[in-house]
Scaffold this active site. Structure first.
Site, short mmCIF file in Angstrom:
data_model
loop_
_atom_site.label_atom_id
_atom_site.label_comp_id
_atom_site.label_asym_id
_atom_site.label_seq_id
_atom_site.Cartn_x
_atom_site.Cartn_y
_atom_site.Cartn_z
CD GLU A 8 -4.02 5.36 -9.61
OE1 GLU A 8 -4.20 4.35 -10.32
OE2 GLU A 8 -4.68 5.60 -8.59
NE ARG A 50 -3.84 0.35 0.61
CZ ARG A 50 -4.71 0.04 -0.35
NH1 ARG A 50 -4.71 0.71 -1.50
NH2 ARG A 50 -5.58 -0.93 -0.17
CG HIS A 60 -2.28 2.67 -7.86
ND1 HIS A 60 -2.41 3.74 -7.01
CD2 HIS A 60 -3.36 1.89 -7.65
CE1 HIS A 60 -3.52 3.59 -6.31
NE2 HIS A 60 -4.12 2.48 -6.68
NE ARG A 68 -2.65 -4.60 -6.76
CZ ARG A 68 -3.48 -3.86 -6.05
NH1 ARG A 68 -3.10 -2.71 -5.56
NH2 ARG A 68 -4.72 -4.27 -5.83
CG ASP A 114 -11.85 5.64 -7.58
OD1 ASP A 114 -11.00 5.70 -8.51
OD2 ASP A 114 -12.20 4.56 -7.06
O1 LIG Z 1 -6.94 -1.01 -2.76
P1 LIG Z 1 -6.30 -1.10 -4.10
O2 LIG Z 1 -6.61 -2.38 -4.81
O3 LIG Z 1 -4.82 -0.85 -4.05
O4 LIG Z 1 -6.93 0.04 -4.97
C1 LIG Z 1 -6.93 1.33 -4.52
C2 LIG Z 1 -7.63 2.24 -5.50
O5 LIG Z 1 -6.86 2.33 -6.67
C3 LIG Z 1 -7.32 3.29 -7.60
O6 LIG Z 1 -6.48 3.29 -8.71
C4 LIG Z 1 -8.72 2.93 -8.04
O7 LIG Z 1 -9.19 3.92 -8.91
C5 LIG Z 1 -9.61 2.80 -6.82
O8 LIG Z 1 -10.90 2.40 -7.24
C6 LIG Z 1 -9.04 1.80 -5.85
O9 LIG Z 1 -9.85 1.76 -4.69
#
Ligand SMILES: O=P(O)(O)OC[C@H]1O[C@@H](O)[C@H](O)[C@@H](O)[C@@H]1O
Length: 500
Positions: A272, A67, A168, A90, A213
């Site tokens: 992103e 994360r 991301h 990932r 989002d």
């Molecule tokens: O919790 P994750 O899978 O890392 O995703 C986080 C977010 O990533 C973003 O890129 C998406 O647009 C969101 O919808 C999503 O909640």
């Protein structure tokens, strides 16, 4: 005692025995990349300050994705397909690519690694397409961080495949209510908070006061994330990636995520570089390239390094109302009428006769404009000048200011620019000053769309230049009351009055 040698590329064992590569650039900037996910988890400037957000609750435990940092979303973005959210790249273990097909030559002060992911038997069961994904991660010159992805269809059955993609990137920000994103105004977007319905963004730059989002479509090659508190701007340049996702979970979703602190949404913003709306299709043997370059413009007006690239800004789009004049200045200085690619090589590369690294999509080919150092430094000065909240110095009556400008101009070239204007322009007859000596202007000269904009104002605090009466008429409260409100609320009011 001698200090141990710090090698430019080092592989170390990190949390839970996971391998991590550390890249170090000569000025002290660094990047850390986990082989798990080919995941950039840290990007630090030469002062050791972290530029990416990583959750304090992150436990680095496969198969859970990490994360924060820069997760690679491949071969699926979000839930737009049959795979797990954001695809599987990932949470796979990548390996070093010992023999990457050549990318253009590397120049001094750059350090990089090549990683590779190939489809395994297990992967083929959930995504029956044979691929090779090569990722080059380059640090430098300076703190610039570039990610170049090359995806190839290695199928022998003659079948094409299709995928979506995103870098991301989680940027670390001081306070989300102090952040503004420029470059996405007036664009269409799909709103993931509203069942992917399509909307058109208004003319103002983006500010944040609730969950967001959104997938912005057909975006320019350059986007700026401006952090007013830190007086720092991230510049994202991208190639082969037409879309841009903007995400912040805000308080409720933050609380619902086990690997995310309740208040951490205040200190991150994902912007992103992505290819989502039009998935990429590759026939066997074909390759796609998608590149993202991140750099930082800091408060002293320098983007490091002070050379090495030109910036393209899509000149085929109308200039949007609501962008700061500084952003427009920066963008227009580097317009590349030849197209939307940004892959202009640094001068050194040009000298070597190489093409730019990455080169964009499989068709490759960026422009090779010469870099105009002077114009760029001016534009950057203009951009960063807009961050400077008026200091006592600037609040002085202009006539007095002229008498003190000499010492300042020796210290700060930015001040001298302001002072030069100050000396010439005494307060005009129809302009008034407040008790602090601040020149006041009528509302219509302070708006972002003004046709006769007030000169030399701090564009982040336009409202400050309203007289008490005008302020009350517009905001329905006193300045004191206004500045006591939370920043996000102030920004919201300012935005609705075209003062932000
Ligand atoms: O919790 P994750 O899978 O890392 O995703 C986080 C977010 O990533 C973003 O890129 C998406 O647009 C969101 O919808 C999503 O909640």
């Amino acid at each position: 005692m001698s200090t141990p040698e710090r090698r430019p590329v080092e592989v170390v064992k990190a949390v839970n025995g996971l391998e991590k590569v550390v890249l170090r650039e000569i000025h002290g900037c660094s990047v850390e990349v986990y082989l798990y996910g080919a995941h950039v988890t840290s990007w630090k400037n030469e002062h050791g300050e972290e530029l990416l957000f990583i959750s304090s609750k992150e436990i680095f435990k496969p198969p859970k994705p990490i994360r924060g940092g820069i997760p690679i979303c491949f071969p699926q973005f979000s839930s737009l397909g049959p795979l797990e959210l954001h695809g599987f790249a990932r949470n796979r273990l990548w390996t070093f690519d010992d023999d990457p097909p050549p990318l253009p030559p590397d120049i001094a002060n750059k350090v990089f690694i090549d990683l590779i992911l190939r489809s395994t038997k297990e992967d083929l069961k959930i995504w029956p397409h044979s691929f090779e994904y090569r990722l080059r991660i380059t640090l430098g010159p300076g703190e610039d961080l570039m990610l170049t992805s090359r995806v190839r269809n290695t199928a022998t059955d003659g079948k094409p495949f299709t995928f979506t993609f995103a870098y991301h990137t989680y940027f670390s920000v001081s306070d989300i209510s102090e952040v503004r994103v420029e470059g996405l105004e007036t664009l269409d977007y799909l709103d993931n908070c509203q069942k992917m319905e399509r909307f058109t963004e208004q003319g103002d730059s983006l500010t944040f006061e609730s969950e967001v989002d959104k997938i912005y479509l057909s975006t320019p090659t350059k986007i700026a994330v401006m952090d007013h508190e830190k007086k720092q701007t991230f510049v994202i340049r991208k190639d082969g990636l037409p879309d841009a996702v903007v995400w912040n979970p805000w308080d409720k979703k933050a609380k619902a995520m086990a690997d995310f602190g309740d208040d951490e949404y205040k200190h991150m913003l994902c912007v992103e570089a992505a290819a989502v709306e039009k998935p990429i299709t590759l026939k066997p043997g074909e390759e796609w390239r998608g590149r993202q370059q991140l750099s930082v413009v800091n408060k002293s007006g320098s983007e490091k390094p002070q050379r090495s690239r030109s910036v393209s800004y899509s000149s085929d789009r109308p200039r949007a109302r609501g962008r700061s004049p500084a952003f427009n200045a920066l963008a227009s200085k580097f317009d590349n009428p030849g197209g939307r690619n940004l892959s202009t090589p640094p001068p050194l590369l040009s000298n070597l006769g190489g093409s730019s690294e990455g080169g964009g999509s499989s068709s490759g080919g960026g422009s090779h404009d010469a870099y105009k150092a002077l114009s760029k430094s001016k534009a950057i000065a203009s951009l960063t000048a807009s961050f400077d909240k008026p200091s006592r110095d600037k609040l002085m009556p202009r006539s007095v200011k002229a008498a003190t400008s000499d010492s300042n101009s020796r210290i700060n070239p930015l001040n001298s620019r302001v002072d030069a204007v100050t000396v010439k322009e005494n307060v005009k007859e129809n302009e008034v000053e407040d008790d602090e000596g601040l020149t006041l202007y009528p509302y219509d000269r302070l708006t972002t769309s003004s046709t006769n904009p007030a000169p030399n104002i701090d564009v982040t605090r336009r409202e400050m230049y309203l007289s008490k009466a005008d302020f009350r008429a517009k905001f329905n409260m006193t300045k004191d009351a206004f500045y006591k409100m939370p920043k996000w609320r102030q920004n919201k009011m300012k935005t609705s009055l075209e003062l932000f």
